[in-house]
Design an enzyme around this catalytic site. Sequence first.
Site, PDB file in Angstrom:
ATOM      1  N   LYS A  13      -7.486  29.883  11.846  1.00 43.44           N
ATOM      2  CA  LYS A  13      -8.392  28.905  12.458  1.00 43.44           C
ATOM      3  C   LYS A  13      -8.247  27.529  11.807  1.00 43.44           C
ATOM      4  O   LYS A  13      -8.135  26.518  12.487  1.00 43.44           O
ATOM      5  CB  LYS A  13      -9.857  29.373  12.343  1.00 43.44           C
ATOM      6  CG  LYS A  13     -10.114  30.753  12.925  1.00 43.44           C
ATOM      7  CD  LYS A  13     -11.575  31.152  12.817  1.00 43.44           C
ATOM      8  CE  LYS A  13     -12.096  31.360  11.411  1.00 43.44           C
ATOM      9  NZ  LYS A  13     -11.529  32.537  10.701  1.00 43.44           N
ATOM     10  N   ARG A  88     -21.175  32.174  12.473  1.00 45.72           N
ATOM     11  CA  ARG A  88     -20.621  33.411  11.941  1.00 45.72           C
ATOM     12  C   ARG A  88     -21.593  34.566  12.104  1.00 45.72           C
ATOM     13  O   ARG A  88     -21.281  35.679  11.730  1.00 45.72           O
ATOM     14  CB  ARG A  88     -20.363  33.212  10.450  1.00 45.72           C
ATOM     15  CG  ARG A  88     -18.917  33.462  10.016  1.00 45.72           C
ATOM     16  CD  ARG A  88     -18.884  33.082   8.561  1.00 45.72           C
ATOM     17  NE  ARG A  88     -17.702  33.442   7.871  1.00 45.72           N
ATOM     18  CZ  ARG A  88     -16.717  32.600   7.551  1.00 45.72           C
ATOM     19  NH1 ARG A  88     -16.758  31.356   7.977  1.00 45.72           N
ATOM     20  NH2 ARG A  88     -15.709  33.011   6.829  1.00 45.72           N
ATOM     21  N   ARG A 122      -1.935  33.884   0.555  1.00 44.18           N
ATOM     22  CA  ARG A 122      -2.232  32.468   0.821  1.00 44.18           C
ATOM     23  C   ARG A 122      -2.252  31.629  -0.455  1.00 44.18           C
ATOM     24  O   ARG A 122      -2.801  32.024  -1.480  1.00 44.18           O
ATOM     25  CB  ARG A 122      -3.583  32.383   1.518  1.00 44.18           C
ATOM     26  CG  ARG A 122      -4.007  30.981   1.836  1.00 44.18           C
ATOM     27  CD  ARG A 122      -4.991  30.922   2.947  1.00 44.18           C
ATOM     28  NE  ARG A 122      -6.286  31.498   2.632  1.00 44.18           N
ATOM     29  CZ  ARG A 122      -7.300  31.522   3.495  1.00 44.18           C
ATOM     30  NH1 ARG A 122      -7.144  31.022   4.712  1.00 44.18           N
ATOM     31  NH2 ARG A 122      -8.446  32.033   3.147  1.00 44.18           N
ATOM     32  N   ARG A 155      -7.228  30.822  -3.567  1.00 44.16           N
ATOM     33  CA  ARG A 155      -8.678  30.757  -3.429  1.00 44.16           C
ATOM     34  C   ARG A 155      -9.335  31.930  -4.133  1.00 44.16           C
ATOM     35  O   ARG A 155      -8.845  33.039  -4.092  1.00 44.16           O
ATOM     36  CB  ARG A 155      -9.049  30.784  -1.942  1.00 44.16           C
ATOM     37  CG  ARG A 155      -9.184  29.395  -1.377  1.00 44.16           C
ATOM     38  CD  ARG A 155      -9.365  29.411   0.104  1.00 44.16           C
ATOM     39  NE  ARG A 155     -10.426  30.314   0.549  1.00 44.16           N
ATOM     40  CZ  ARG A 155     -10.870  30.359   1.806  1.00 44.16           C
ATOM     41  NH1 ARG A 155     -10.344  29.551   2.706  1.00 44.16           N
ATOM     42  NH2 ARG A 155     -11.818  31.196   2.157  1.00 44.16           N
ATOM     43  N   ARG A 166     -15.009  40.578   2.990  1.00 47.79           N
ATOM     44  CA  ARG A 166     -15.098  39.556   4.047  1.00 47.79           C
ATOM     45  C   ARG A 166     -14.785  40.172   5.405  1.00 47.79           C
ATOM     46  O   ARG A 166     -15.390  39.823   6.412  1.00 47.79           O
ATOM     47  CB  ARG A 166     -14.139  38.402   3.744  1.00 47.79           C
ATOM     48  CG  ARG A 166     -14.623  37.551   2.587  1.00 47.79           C
ATOM     49  CD  ARG A 166     -13.533  36.687   2.014  1.00 47.79           C
ATOM     50  NE  ARG A 166     -13.128  35.616   2.899  1.00 47.79           N
ATOM     51  CZ  ARG A 166     -11.986  34.957   2.781  1.00 47.79           C
ATOM     52  NH1 ARG A 166     -11.139  35.282   1.820  1.00 47.79           N
ATOM     53  NH2 ARG A 166     -11.690  33.994   3.599  1.00 47.79           N
TER      54      ARG A 166
HETATM   55  P1  AMP Z   1     -14.032  30.438   5.132  1.00 47.67           P
HETATM   56  O1  AMP Z   1     -13.281  29.372   4.431  1.00 47.67           O
HETATM   57  O2  AMP Z   1     -14.385  30.069   6.557  1.00 47.67           O
HETATM   58  O3  AMP Z   1     -13.354  31.784   5.046  1.00 47.67           O
HETATM   59  O4  AMP Z   1     -15.447  30.576   4.391  1.00 47.67           O
HETATM   60  C1  AMP Z   1     -15.524  30.916   3.024  1.00 47.67           C
HETATM   61  C2  AMP Z   1     -16.907  31.444   2.681  1.00 47.67           C
HETATM   62  O5  AMP Z   1     -17.904  30.442   2.943  1.00 47.67           O
HETATM   63  C3  AMP Z   1     -17.361  32.657   3.473  1.00 47.67           C
HETATM   64  O6  AMP Z   1     -16.837  33.876   2.949  1.00 47.67           O
HETATM   65  C4  AMP Z   1     -18.874  32.554   3.310  1.00 47.67           C
HETATM   66  O7  AMP Z   1     -19.279  32.949   2.019  1.00 47.67           O
HETATM   67  C5  AMP Z   1     -19.112  31.047   3.412  1.00 47.67           C
HETATM   68  N1  AMP Z   1     -19.305  30.628   4.807  1.00 47.67           N
HETATM   69  C6  AMP Z   1     -18.474  29.863   5.557  1.00 47.67           C
HETATM   70  N2  AMP Z   1     -18.968  29.666   6.783  1.00 47.67           N
HETATM   71  C7  AMP Z   1     -20.148  30.333   6.832  1.00 47.67           C
HETATM   72  C8  AMP Z   1     -21.132  30.525   7.837  1.00 47.67           C
HETATM   73  N3  AMP Z   1     -20.994  30.000   9.063  1.00 47.67           N
HETATM   74  N4  AMP Z   1     -22.228  31.260   7.528  1.00 47.67           N
HETATM   75  C9  AMP Z   1     -22.394  31.789   6.297  1.00 47.67           C
HETATM   76  N5  AMP Z   1     -21.494  31.663   5.297  1.00 47.67           N
HETATM   77  C10 AMP Z   1     -20.375  30.943   5.554  1.00 47.67           C
END
Ligand code: AMP
Length: 209
Positions: A13, A88, A122, A155, A166
């Site tokens: 994404k 989410r 990654r 990360r 996740r």
């Molecule tokens: P991502 O980079 O999108 O994989 O997000 C990394 C982390 O940020 C996730 O594993 C969550 O802990 C938090 N996070 C990101 N977006 C959301 C969301 N919309 N709602 C809740 N937590 C989020």
Amino acid sequence: MKLVFFGAPGAGKGTIAKILFDEKKIVHISTGDLFREAIKNMTELGQKVSSILEKGELVPDELTIALVEERTKKPDCAKGYILDGFPRTMVQAERWEEIDPIDTAVYFDIDDELVRKRLSGRRMCPKCGAIYNIFFSQPKKEGLCDNDGETLFIRKDDGLETINNRLSVYHGQTEPLLGFYKNLNKEIAIDASVSADESYKQIKGKLGL
Ligand code: AMP
């Protein structure tokens, strides 16, 4: 154009949203990036969410919605945006339809095994945000960014235990969004197991860009 990108972590994404920003200047809003930035800058928000991100759990809905609302009110979003990683949960999705209804939700379809490989391989550039993968798209020089020579990092939430967490959070809380957006006639699906270029072509075709 107001878009939502949703799908498993590692579905590409962020990569596609960055290409869309470069080519079409559609503002890219990644909640994950916003949280990581807050953690890096040790803001109040960063302190609240740091351990949540490390475990791969979700930040509370109200906090997340408020953050996105604040960001989308900025002038650069006047013509639209891509929400990457938000909504989410069903609560976030329903609430966002009341706050600022989106045009289209793009579902990135991919299976868990490929996600594990993409995430565990990654590597990211701390300076320009470029994303590499030790299995699929290595940088020219091992461990260094092609754009600026910075040392790439992994990360914190890309360890296998967190990846599995996740994924289970994704299947439990985010996958139901598929039915939600289908019911609203706002959903399009793309095959996200292919290369970023291929996924991008599919999206451009389906959105008529
Ligand atoms: P991502 O980079 O999108 O994989 O997000 C990394 C982390 O940020 C996730 O594993 C969550 O802990 C938090 N996070 C990101 N977006 C959301 C969301 N919309 N709602 C809740 N937590 C989020």
